[in-house]
Design an enzyme around this catalytic site. Sequence first.
Site, short mmCIF file in Angstrom:
data_model
loop_
_atom_site.label_atom_id
_atom_site.label_comp_id
_atom_site.label_asym_id
_atom_site.label_seq_id
_atom_site.Cartn_x
_atom_site.Cartn_y
_atom_site.Cartn_z
CB SER A 20 -8.04 3.95 2.95
OG SER A 20 -7.19 3.24 3.84
CE LYS A 75 -3.91 2.01 2.62
NZ LYS A 75 -4.76 1.88 3.82
CB SER A 123 -8.53 1.38 5.96
OG SER A 123 -9.15 2.64 5.85
#
Lengths: 95, 492, 483
Positions: free
Chosen positions: B160, B80, B184
């Site tokens: 997210s 990420k 997330s």
Amino acid sequence: MAVDTDTVRRIAMLARLNVPEDELDGLAGELNKILDWMDLLNGADTDGVAPMTAVKPMPLRQRADAVTEGGIAEDLVANAPEAAGAFFAVPKVIE
Amino acid sequence: MADNALTDLTIAEARERLDRGEVSARELAEAHIAAIEGARALNAFVTETPERAIADAEASDARRRRGESGALEGIPLGIKDLFCTEGVMSTAASGILDGFVPTYESTVSANLFAAGAVMLGKLNLDEFAMGSSNETSHFGPVENPWRRQGDNRALVPGGSSGGSGAAVAGRLCLGATGTDTGGSIRQPAAFCGVVGAKPTYGRCSRWGIVAFASSLDQAGPMARSVRDTALMLGAMAGFDPKDSTSVDIDVPDFEATLEDGVAGLKVGIPAEYSLDETPDDIRALWDEGIAWLRDAGAEPVEVSLPHTAFALPAYHLIAPAEASSNLARYDGVRYGQRVEGEDLIDTYARTRGAGFGAEVRRRILIGTYALSAGYYDAYYLKAQKVRTLVARDFERAFESCDFLLTPTCPSDAFAIGEKSDDPIAMYLNDVLTVPASLAGLPAMSVPAGLSGGGLPLGLQIVARAFDEETMFRAARAIEKAAAFDARPEPRG
Amino acid sequence: MSLIEGRSGAWETVIGLEVHAQVVSESKLFSGASTAFGGEANAQVSLVDAAMPGMLPVVNEYCVEQAVRTGLGLGAEINPVSVFDRKNYFYPDLPQGYQISQYSQPIVGRGAVEIALEDGTQRTVRILRLHLEQDAGKSLHDRDPRRTWVDLNRAGVALMEIVTEPDMRSPDEAAAFMAKLRTILRYLGTCDGNMQEGSLRADVNVSVRRPGGALGTRCEIKNLNSIRFIRQAAAYEAGRQVEIIEGGGSIEQETRLFDTDRGVTRPMRTKEEEHDYRYFPDPDLLPLELTRDYVDRIAADLPELPDAKKARFVRELGLSDEDAEVLVADRDNAEYFEAVAEGRDAKAAANWVIHDLFGALNRSGLAIGEAPVGAAHLGGLIDLIAAGTISGRIAKDVFQAMFETGRDARSIVEERGLEQVSDTGEIEAVVDGILAEREDMVAEYRSGKTKLLGFFVGQAMKATGGKANPKTVNEILRAKLDS
């Protein structure tokens, strides 16, 4: 809890966020909606409740007093939008 | 076909084939690089690092030949883009950090690479991890590889960690790192039909991860099986003296107890997680999950988490308040983008006004307001007290059960643009994941079935602090019973 | 108390201080970068200090210990739980966009410092609190006409902010407090007290009121880095306020800067009131908890502090209040004196240290650590006097030679043949010669002008080059003149 455009302007200044004048009104409306929703919290009885500080109670860990870092000025300014030698440079500040 | 066979593997399967010498890390990397190139429409990656992947894979193959295999030796992963990676642009999907190349490596990614993992690239996310749909990224929204039956609109992958969810579901990597602040990892895992685990706060180091809300942020794995997430977490976790909130306790071998089952355990069913607006398909899946666990020998018990309704508003005060302060460092002085103004203050305001997207600006304003003079007690302090109450709810519940089972999300994946006009409707996505975040508890989402629209749905397991072993055991029991094998139709 | 005589009557100055003292430590409060003064630009900066994305603070245990030590030295309460807060504001030399400080729960609570005033009385200045916080970096405004340059070497260095109650009543008292605080910090070894380098600086809050009346509106003068400036700035500011009030105006609460060239204060351009620091507990850190045991261990190792030392010098060594005060004002001075006085006449030692050594150091602009005459050498000189080897007068010359050469007393005395003459035969011969030469004065003496004895002594000393033992000279003279 009414947030007006003046308040949004003041908060934006505190947060150093440029908000165009024509967006202030909309933002005030959005913030009010969110803050109204936050008012739900008033339904929770928190008398005598301590604020949460850690998931697992543990002492604050401390570091030994030793010089272990430094000497990376070049690395530090490598990503800088503007540098003067090993210094960071910004628009002139008047005190 | 051979390539598909490689990208379809779980990490555990790939590990076996690598161990047996049937495939090399380089072949695995190449298969994934090709898959990534073929799926650019998903916009899952901010930065692809194919050369790095090949170099990592070759180094891994060399280590394996020398008999030096780590736990994730040769496994190609996506990272990420909230994790700072040395020499590779790290942006938090924000314009303000566009072009930022760290000279350091986050502890968690460093741990993964030390275990032999191969980096395929940096995965897209909501800007600064603020969002539940991956629509707030400076680099554009990520598409969910899944489509609703009879509807060709592109769906959000959740957020997210949307790029992570989409990349794992789309077979672009064997596993990915995510971070979870209020859901997330779990929400995109549920939306994308993959497994996502958020460990106990303090289990993974936050050092080198761009901070959103410091008291909530935790890194965790996303992959296509419970075993894979257990494996990955084992490599990611560990005490880090550079993070004062990192907890100095041993990391158990999560994989070793994975198959221990749930017989004799009590599974708590929190009444408050049954919302009026919960759709029937999700309600039905939850019931099914309870039945699966009962069949596996667990005893369902009703528990109450009475402060659940306060969790979401508390979260949406605490997280923006911390974020407003955490994001103050993005001022265009030392790194990132700068927009020159008339003077210094104007330069700050223009830099930040232009560098942050709408949702980040909104949260900074909310957070700034909540902390400003006169409001601290009414908002931030009140929310932190509510947080204590939420955490106590869980403690009490765990007096009568060993883990909780709930749905992960109140809905399945929605279309891009569908909820972006209404922040509160968007925030409600996290209503079932936020409470465990506030309490810092380990929680994970396991894909367990399909919605009426043919989209994946997840069930959430929540366990006691630092009892990830039970969390993984319960998740594995669900996984076995659900036998979820649906997958998105390949497109593009 | 010194009042200001205004046109409308007397005014009393009320002063409170906020002192920033740099903690003596190797590395910074939350990072492993060096605290050394004067390094190359940004060379003593870690990723944490530069607030790179994802960086986290870890507190330095020694800085915590130093704050506790200082609190104990100020007779203050040590709080078992304190909290690090974030103070949010934007400035280029504040990389995080917030300063980690302690707001609602500081590490140290109330304490007190005793100061001695000119008139010999004591005043107690109450300490309100002491907390730990990060220093900011340095903005250089004069290197480029259009740009400000930023050096973060100081960013993150540990500071103790020490806040007093408004207990001082004159610029002199403020100066005396600052001097005393500096002494205590140096005794404790928690701050080097170097005001030129900025290790110790003060914000001075000044207001005026009618004697004993209600407190007036205060102005804060920022960042004064010498005791002289504190005195000057406070005096100027009090005068300015009296003038405004007597002119019918009122004082606006504001932050001001002291112009050291012109000796005046002027308002800062950015008004403090515009700030809203949005303090909240730093979520990257947990509350700092200190056990009783930990505090007790530090307390047990505390050095003797100036007040206690002074009392002991007076009580046990028989020094005067004034001498003791002078000696304890600086830890190095006190230690030097104690080394000299060890096993010797303490009063003699005090005299030599205060008058001869300090005098010579002053004249040559040296600090005590640089003194060419070490404590052992000065002690040796005093021993020679005590043993009668040299006279007190000769000793002054020997000291001068020691100060110039760095050699010990005995070798100088031996080389120059300065041993005192106590041989009665030798002295008798000299005395006889003088008496024979000045028969007129001998007659005067014998007729009753006995105070001429001093004249004869002086002559005898002169004739022996000062080496004659004055006591012996006296005895022989008396014996001969009075017979």
